[in-house]
Enzyme design. Structure first.
Site, PDB file in Angstrom:
ATOM      1  CB  SER A 147      -8.773  79.799 -32.298  1.00 41.93           C
ATOM      2  OG  SER A 147      -8.455  79.534 -30.951  1.00 41.93           O
ATOM      3  CG  ASP A 312      -3.504  85.675 -30.851  1.00 37.39           C
ATOM      4  OD1 ASP A 312      -3.535  85.405 -29.632  1.00 37.39           O
ATOM      5  OD2 ASP A 312      -3.911  84.906 -31.736  1.00 37.39           O
ATOM      6  CG  HIS A 345      -7.048  84.181 -29.736  1.00 37.51           C
ATOM      7  ND1 HIS A 345      -6.187  83.616 -30.655  1.00 37.51           N
ATOM      8  CD2 HIS A 345      -8.033  83.263 -29.536  1.00 37.51           C
ATOM      9  CE1 HIS A 345      -6.631  82.415 -30.997  1.00 37.51           C
ATOM     10  NE2 HIS A 345      -7.750  82.180 -30.341  1.00 37.51           N
TER      11      HIS A 345
END
Length: 372
Positions: A147, A312, A345
């Site tokens: 991320s 995601d 995610h």
């Protein structure tokens, strides 16, 4: 594995991308494993929004407090600390030990609050490079993150191309979409319009803008999960047998989000949330090259491993493929894995056997290159 946090103090000044300077600053750090004689087996782990330097292990006096990536980093784990010296650094502006808004401003003797300068991914990477200098590490075997951490790894490959052998970018993106920026701004507005925010100087009032933080976390948490994952975990299940025809949490998903928001508001700092989401918004290495990502990555020299997850939707696989295509234009060595996982995610934090097998295999390759 018991670990001990360390603090590194820097006399500065650190000039930030905004032009502002931090005269003095400190970084909270944890290390795992042993640095070899050649100092060639160091791996830097970059954290995401609400994480910290506490990547793995536990504390002797707090055995329940496991590091946020403990399933990934440790003896015999995919990033094996029997072979690698792993470093976790808390980013500037955070609230877990590094200099941030709650720290004392040396100019005023009061907490920075809203006066803490806006920091960027590039600023974090520059501070990490100064830490590496202090540790005597000229070149990392790998820089790795998921991320927002993946953005930092990518920035390492462009800002310090000679100091990184492998760049591992997981569940990340070369820039936020308009939708992602919108989510971040709604979260920031929730915090900034909380009556307890006091323009960012709430420390002086001995209060925390918990209502804003709760809503910000609830908004963010929705984006971390996939629709399938939420449906499987919660569906439309009610907490009670009958509808109450009111506005309390009646569905299990409502109760879950409110719980997550309450928990978050107890340990996270509101000013830190504003800073880190803004750093997310600003990251766009292609912006200095007319929007051409390939041009932005032209000076990279490392090998790359890019990982995405099918569900995601915040940082979709298309964004990872964009990075891969840009690297291939320069004939960089790139490995790409797209993992079919249902968790959205958040999948990069979870113990998916296929995902971990890919990471383990890649680090096995790195280990063959590391000098003893």
């Amino acid at each position: 594995m018991f670990v001990t946090p360390q603090r590194f103090d820097f006399a500065g000044p650190l000039t930030l991308r905004s032009g502002a300077q931090l005269r003095d600053y400190s970084l909270a750090v944890e290390t795992y494993g042993t640095l070899n004689a050649a100092r060639s087996n160091a791996v830097l782990i970059c954290h995401a929004l609400n994480a910290s330097h506490h990547v793995a292990g536990a504390y002797a006096d707090d055995k329940e407090n496991l590091g946020w990536w403990d399933n990934m980093v440790g003896p015999g784990k995919p990033v094996d600390t029997n072979r690698f010296f792993v470093i976790g650094v808390n980013n500037l502006g955070s609230c877990f030990g590094s200099t941030g808004p709650a720290s004392l401003n040396p100019t005023t003797g009061k907490p920075y609050g809203a006066d803490f300068p806006v920091v960027t991914v590039e600023d974090w990477v520059d501070a990490q490079a100064q830490l590496a200098d202090v540790l005597g590490i000229q070149r990392f075997a790998a820089v790795m993150g998921g991320s927002l951490g993946g953005m930092q790894a990518l920035a390492w490959s462009t800002r310090y191309p000679d100091r990184i052998a492998h760049c591992i970018v997981i569940a990340s993106t070369p820039k936020l979409s308009a939708q992602n920026i919108a989510f971040n701004d709604v979260a920031r507005q929730a915090i900034m319009t909380d009556p307890d925010f006091h323009g960012g100087h709430y420390y002086e009032h001995g209060i925390v803008p918990k209502r804003g933080l709760r809503v910000a976390r609830m908004i963010g948490h929705i984006t971390y999960l996939s629709d399938d994952d939420m449906a499987e975990k919660f569906g439309r299940t009610l907490r009670a047998d009958n509808l109450k025809f009111g506005f309390d949490a009646e569905f299990q998903i409502e109760s879950y989000l409110r719980y997550q928001g309450d928990k978050f508001s107890e340990y996270f700092d509101a000013n830190t949330y504003l800073l880190i989401t803004k750093a997310l918004d600003y990251f766009d290495p292609a912006s200095q090259h007319g929007g051409n990502l390939a041009a932005a990555l032209a000076k990279t020299k490392s090998k790359f491993f890019v990982v995405s997850f099918t569900t995601d939707w915040r940082f979709a696989p298309e964004r990872s493929r964009e990075i891969v295509r840009a690297l291939l234009e320069h004939k960089r060595a790139v490995t790409y894995a797209e993992i079919d996982a249902p968790h959205g995610h958040d999948a990069f934090l979870l113990e998916d056997p296929r995902y971990h097998a890919e990471i383990r295999a890649y680090f096995n390759r790195i280990a063959t290159e590391v000098r003893a």
